[in-house]
Design an enzyme around this catalytic site. Structure first.
Site, PDB file in Angstrom:
ATOM      1  N   ALA A 243       0.869  -1.176   0.000  1.00 24.24           N
ATOM      2  CA  ALA A 243       0.000   0.000   0.000  1.00 24.24           C
ATOM      3  C   ALA A 243       0.905   1.225   0.000  1.00 24.24           C
ATOM      4  O   ALA A 243       2.056   1.170   0.472  1.00 24.24           O
ATOM      5  CB  ALA A 243      -0.888  -0.016   1.241  1.00 24.24           C
TER       6      ALA A 243
ATOM      7  N   GLY B 244       0.756  -5.137   0.845  1.00 24.50           N
ATOM      8  CA  GLY B 244      -0.412  -5.228  -0.035  1.00 24.50           C
ATOM      9  C   GLY B 244      -0.093  -5.869  -1.375  1.00 24.50           C
ATOM     10  O   GLY B 244      -0.983  -6.419  -2.030  1.00 24.50           O
TER      11      GLY B 244
ATOM     12  N   GLU C  49      -0.177  -9.517  -0.703  1.00 28.63           N
ATOM     13  CA  GLU C  49      -1.602  -9.847  -0.514  1.00 28.63           C
ATOM     14  C   GLU C  49      -2.326  -9.917  -1.855  1.00 28.63           C
ATOM     15  O   GLU C  49      -3.157 -10.793  -2.088  1.00 28.63           O
ATOM     16  CB  GLU C  49      -2.254  -8.789   0.396  1.00 28.63           C
ATOM     17  CG  GLU C  49      -1.724  -8.852   1.822  1.00 28.63           C
ATOM     18  CD  GLU C  49      -2.268  -7.733   2.702  1.00 28.63           C
ATOM     19  OE1 GLU C  49      -1.973  -6.556   2.418  1.00 28.63           O
ATOM     20  OE2 GLU C  49      -2.998  -8.025   3.660  1.00 28.63           O
TER      21      GLU C  49
ATOM     22  N   GLU D 251       4.594  -5.339   7.175  1.00 27.09           N
ATOM     23  CA  GLU D 251       3.785  -4.355   7.914  1.00 27.09           C
ATOM     24  C   GLU D 251       4.258  -4.174   9.348  1.00 27.09           C
ATOM     25  O   GLU D 251       4.238  -3.068   9.887  1.00 27.09           O
ATOM     26  CB  GLU D 251       2.304  -4.775   7.918  1.00 27.09           C
ATOM     27  CG  GLU D 251       1.591  -4.574   6.595  1.00 27.09           C
ATOM     28  CD  GLU D 251       1.683  -5.764   5.659  1.00 27.09           C
ATOM     29  OE1 GLU D 251       2.527  -6.659   5.889  1.00 27.09           O
ATOM     30  OE2 GLU D 251       0.910  -5.794   4.679  1.00 27.09           O
TER      31      GLU D 251
HETATM   32  N1  CO8 Z   1       4.641   3.251  -0.587  1.00 24.90           N
HETATM   33  C1  CO8 Z   1       5.084   4.437  -1.071  1.00 24.90           C
HETATM   34  N2  CO8 Z   1       6.276   4.578  -1.672  1.00 24.90           N
HETATM   35  C2  CO8 Z   1       7.048   3.493  -1.789  1.00 24.90           C
HETATM   36  C3  CO8 Z   1       6.660   2.248  -1.308  1.00 24.90           C
HETATM   37  C4  CO8 Z   1       5.385   2.144  -0.680  1.00 24.90           C
HETATM   38  N3  CO8 Z   1       4.894   0.975  -0.229  1.00 24.90           N
HETATM   39  N4  CO8 Z   1       7.641   1.365  -1.551  1.00 24.90           N
HETATM   40  C5  CO8 Z   1       8.624   2.038  -2.193  1.00 24.90           C
HETATM   41  N5  CO8 Z   1       8.272   3.323  -2.327  1.00 24.90           N
HETATM   42  C6  CO8 Z   1       9.036   4.392  -2.969  1.00 24.90           C
HETATM   43  C7  CO8 Z   1      10.208   4.835  -2.113  1.00 24.90           C
HETATM   44  O1  CO8 Z   1       9.794   5.749  -1.128  1.00 24.90           O
HETATM   45  C8  CO8 Z   1      11.107   5.444  -3.159  1.00 24.90           C
HETATM   46  O2  CO8 Z   1      10.615   6.732  -3.461  1.00 24.90           O
HETATM   47  P1  CO8 Z   1      11.693   7.956  -3.663  1.00 24.90           P
HETATM   48  O3  CO8 Z   1      12.475   7.565  -4.890  1.00 24.90           O
HETATM   49  O4  CO8 Z   1      10.820   9.145  -3.870  1.00 24.90           O
HETATM   50  O5  CO8 Z   1      12.532   7.976  -2.430  1.00 24.90           O
HETATM   51  C9  CO8 Z   1      10.872   4.577  -4.382  1.00 24.90           C
HETATM   52  O6  CO8 Z   1       9.631   3.900  -4.151  1.00 24.90           O
HETATM   53  C10 CO8 Z   1      11.944   3.520  -4.601  1.00 24.90           C
HETATM   54  O7  CO8 Z   1      12.082   2.803  -3.377  1.00 24.90           O
HETATM   55  P2  CO8 Z   1      13.475   2.718  -2.560  1.00 24.90           P
HETATM   56  O8  CO8 Z   1      14.356   3.874  -2.879  1.00 24.90           O
HETATM   57  O9  CO8 Z   1      13.122   2.476  -1.132  1.00 24.90           O
HETATM   58  O10 CO8 Z   1      14.088   1.410  -3.236  1.00 24.90           O
HETATM   59  P3  CO8 Z   1      15.066   0.352  -2.540  1.00 24.90           P
HETATM   60  O11 CO8 Z   1      15.543  -0.522  -3.632  1.00 24.90           O
HETATM   61  O12 CO8 Z   1      16.073   1.027  -1.675  1.00 24.90           O
HETATM   62  O13 CO8 Z   1      14.099  -0.505  -1.564  1.00 24.90           O
HETATM   63  C11 CO8 Z   1      12.100  -1.676  -0.945  1.00 24.90           C
HETATM   64  C12 CO8 Z   1      13.042  -1.249  -2.104  1.00 24.90           C
HETATM   65  C13 CO8 Z   1      12.819  -2.663  -0.041  1.00 24.90           C
HETATM   66  C14 CO8 Z   1      10.889  -2.339  -1.603  1.00 24.90           C
HETATM   67  C15 CO8 Z   1      11.684  -0.412  -0.145  1.00 24.90           C
HETATM   68  O14 CO8 Z   1      11.188   0.563  -1.055  1.00 24.90           O
HETATM   69  C16 CO8 Z   1      10.603  -0.681   0.864  1.00 24.90           C
HETATM   70  O15 CO8 Z   1      10.881  -1.219   1.916  1.00 24.90           O
HETATM   71  N6  CO8 Z   1       9.350  -0.281   0.555  1.00 24.90           N
HETATM   72  C17 CO8 Z   1       8.249  -0.408   1.483  1.00 24.90           C
HETATM   73  C18 CO8 Z   1       7.766  -1.826   1.541  1.00 24.90           C
HETATM   74  C19 CO8 Z   1       6.677  -1.955   2.563  1.00 24.90           C
HETATM   75  O16 CO8 Z   1       6.851  -1.730   3.731  1.00 24.90           O
HETATM   76  N7  CO8 Z   1       5.484  -2.360   2.076  1.00 24.90           N
HETATM   77  C20 CO8 Z   1       4.338  -2.573   2.932  1.00 24.90           C
HETATM   78  C21 CO8 Z   1       3.522  -1.330   3.016  1.00 24.90           C
HETATM   79  S1  CO8 Z   1       2.211  -1.530   4.193  1.00 24.90           S
HETATM   80  C22 CO8 Z   1       1.035  -2.386   3.369  1.00 24.90           C
HETATM   81  O17 CO8 Z   1       1.195  -2.758   2.221  1.00 24.90           O
HETATM   82  C23 CO8 Z   1      -0.221  -2.685   4.114  1.00 24.90           C
HETATM   83  C24 CO8 Z   1      -1.321  -3.170   3.185  1.00 24.90           C
HETATM   84  C25 CO8 Z   1      -2.645  -3.209   3.875  1.00 24.90           C
HETATM   85  C26 CO8 Z   1      -3.100  -1.815   4.217  1.00 24.90           C
HETATM   86  C27 CO8 Z   1      -4.479  -1.897   4.767  1.00 24.90           C
HETATM   87  C28 CO8 Z   1      -5.159  -0.562   4.771  1.00 24.90           C
HETATM   88  C29 CO8 Z   1      -5.168   0.124   6.079  1.00 24.90           C
END
Ligand code: CO8
Length: 260
Positions: A66, A111, A114, A134
């Protein structure tokens, strides 16, 4: 179908949906979820579509979860509505009545994992990583990940992934049954489309009933699920495709299914 954050392409009976926000690794914001809802409904009601492939744009992300920008500012009631909305979209995918293949081309986290689990089958690139991180954000999955993960890989493995938040490589995901196949990244889309085309060539009513029998049947007590299966068996016996399939076998030729 015109979308801002999705690409939808057609190749015969196969539709390919690409979540197209590569700058944020295809993270799901509210608009993207809503576009997915509309795309899935449209493809569900289009009889010429017999299988769907779902993937992410770019070579790094399937769906990295998400959109954390939205999560960071959500309220309790907004969070509940967001989770219910997401669950609804994933339920639509699971109960589409047509096979949906997740072509996991990179990070499938939160997500994104999921979403892949709501699909019928999952093919991952060797380079893909999957997980439910999460817990590292101080939250829990909200698109039914706690439920589908435990059903797919079992309670013990699900709890380990959910509580550690670890990302696992595609091969490990394959070992625990989270993905069906792992292929070289360069072959991912061709393999996913090939599998989708194979499924698209099968008798559509039988495909639909197999999906229903397994997905709905698994949520029923066993004796009721058996009756459900028998009823679907009776119904599928009334189709032209059943006559064609059995006749083609006896005539030693390939069946030509029409979806009736
Ligand atoms: N949301 C928003 N932006 C994101 C997300 C995300 N989930 N994942 C990556 N991005 C963005 C980064 O912020 C970055 O943006 P910017 O270039 O502007 O800094 C860009 O994508 C590239 O990402 P990274 O620079 O971080 O790339 P890396 O190669 O260093 O890392 C990762 C890749 C490991 C995937 C890292 O981006 C990461 O950890 N992302 C988050 C993953 C995460 O925690 N996902 C779970 C989110 S929570 C969720 O999904 C809950 C779902 C249910 C919700 C229910 C509703 C309430």
């Amino acid at each position: 179908m015109a979308f801002e954050n999705l690409l939808v392409e057609r190749d015969g009976g196969v539709a390919v949906i690409t979540v197209n926000r590569p700058k944020v690794l295809n993270a799901l914001n509210t608009q993207t979820l809503d576009e997915l809802r509309r795309a899935i409904l449209e493809l569900k009601h289009d009889d010429s579509v017999r299988a769907v492939v779902l993937t992410g744009a770019g070579d790094k992300g399937f769906i990295a979860g998400a959109d954390i920008n939205e999560l960071a500012v959500q309220t309790p009631t907004g969070g509940r509505e967001h989770a219910l909305r997401g669950q609804h979209v994933l339920d639509l995918i699971e109960h589409m009545g047509k096979p949906v293949i997740a072509a996991i081309n990179g990070y499938a986290l939160g997500g994104g994992c999921e979403m892949a689990m709501a699909c019928t089958l999952r093919i991952a690139a060797e380079t893909a990583k999957l997980g439910q991180p999460e817990i590292n954000l101080g939250i829990i999955p909200g698109y039914a990940g706690t439920q589908r993960l435990a059903r797919i890989v079992g309670k013990g493995r699900a709890l380990e992934l959910l509580l550690t938040g670890d990302q696992i490589p595609a091969q490990e995901a394959h070992r625990i049954g989270l993905v069906n196949r792992v292929v070289p990244a360069a072959a991912l889309m061709s393999e996913a489309k090939k599998l989708a085309a194979t499924l698209a060539s099968k008798a559509p009513v039988a495909v639909h009933y197999i999906l229903d029998a397994v997905q709905k049947g698994m949520e029923m007590p066993f004796p009721e699920a058996e009756v459900f299966e028998a009823t679907l068996f009776g119904l599928v016996s009334s189709t032209e495709d059943m006559r064609e399939g059995t006749k083609a076998f006896l005539e030693k030729r390939k069946a030509d299914f029409k979806g009736r």
